[in-house]
Design a protein around this motif. Sequence first.
Motif, mmCIF file in Angstrom:
data_model
loop_
_atom_site.group_PDB
_atom_site.id
_atom_site.type_symbol
_atom_site.label_atom_id
_atom_site.label_comp_id
_atom_site.label_asym_id
_atom_site.label_seq_id
_atom_site.Cartn_x
_atom_site.Cartn_y
_atom_site.Cartn_z
ATOM 1 N N THR A 1 46.715 89.953 37.240
ATOM 2 C CA THR A 1 45.729 89.456 36.282
ATOM 3 C C THR A 1 46.093 88.054 35.816
ATOM 4 O OG1 THR A 1 45.292 91.705 35.529
ATOM 5 C CG2 THR A 1 44.570 89.922 34.085
ATOM 6 N N GLY A 2 47.374 87.842 35.542
ATOM 7 C CA GLY A 2 47.816 86.511 35.135
ATOM 8 C C GLY A 2 47.614 85.487 36.227
ATOM 9 N N GLY A 3 47.904 85.876 37.481
ATOM 10 C CA GLY A 3 47.697 84.953 38.591
ATOM 11 C C GLY A 3 46.233 84.555 38.751
ATOM 12 N N VAL A 4 45.337 85.555 38.614
ATOM 13 C CA VAL A 4 43.902 85.255 38.691
ATOM 14 C C VAL A 4 43.483 84.371 37.521
ATOM 15 C CG1 VAL A 4 41.589 86.258 38.647
ATOM 16 C CG2 VAL A 4 43.398 87.364 39.965
ATOM 17 N N GLY A 5 44.066 84.628 36.347
ATOM 18 C CA GLY A 5 43.765 83.791 35.187
ATOM 19 C C GLY A 5 44.148 82.345 35.418
ATOM 20 N N VAL A 6 45.323 82.126 36.006
ATOM 21 C CA VAL A 6 45.754 80.756 36.319
ATOM 22 C C VAL A 6 44.783 80.105 37.303
ATOM 23 C CG1 VAL A 6 47.546 79.382 37.447
ATOM 24 C CG2 VAL A 6 48.181 81.172 35.824
ATOM 25 N N LEU A 7 44.333 80.881 38.305
ATOM 26 C CA LEU A 7 43.372 80.343 39.271
ATOM 27 C C LEU A 7 42.076 79.919 38.578
ATOM 28 C CD1 LEU A 7 43.727 82.750 42.340
ATOM 29 C CD2 LEU A 7 44.376 80.341 42.216
#
Length: 218
Positions: A198-204
């Motif tokens: 979820t955090g990785g998608v948020g950064v994207l």
Amino acid sequence: MFGITDLPTYLLGTLFIVLLPGPNSIYVLSVAAQRGVRAGFQAASGVFVGDAILMLLSATGVASILHTLPALFILLKYVGAAYLGWIGLNMLRAAWRGWRHPAPASQAPAAPMREQDSRHPMRKALVISLLNPKAILFFISFFIQFVDPAYPYPALTFLALGAIVQLFSLTYLTVLILLGVRVADGFRRRRKLAASMTGGVGVLFVGFGAKLASASLN
């Protein structure tokens, strides 16, 4: 063929553009991974509707107004960038909560994204599509170049071009949804892994917002 000036080039170009990662495809993948096939296809349907609306605007010449009114494009791109950034920040907040308070494996059927995700993934995907300058630029620059102005039935040309885009998009998003569902069980069993995704998608999404804020019509 149907007033399409260069079908092989259009097919190849559309394929590469569809495969290029963007906020639409990343959102559909993340929804499918966290909420299953049904929610994934709901999100995908929002992408299809958004693209259809942009195609209609392009076919009727409305989208070309962005060329004559640059201020409108600037407003649109900043609104779109802000929306993508807002989605990304919400995902980062949900990921942080998941890291700080991981639930036991037996009590983790839902991932952090579920806490912040809309109950209507189609609606969110539709807004993402309509506020995405990348998609708008595709339909008012690349898309329009393959319409033969001498063809007597331009509506048929736009319909054929649009059907090709939607077919490619359907195939690609279906693969992403099935891929997302395959890894869903692993995320449900591992709360911190789900939070990391979820955090990785948020950064994207924050990155997509920053990139769209710098987009231009040139």
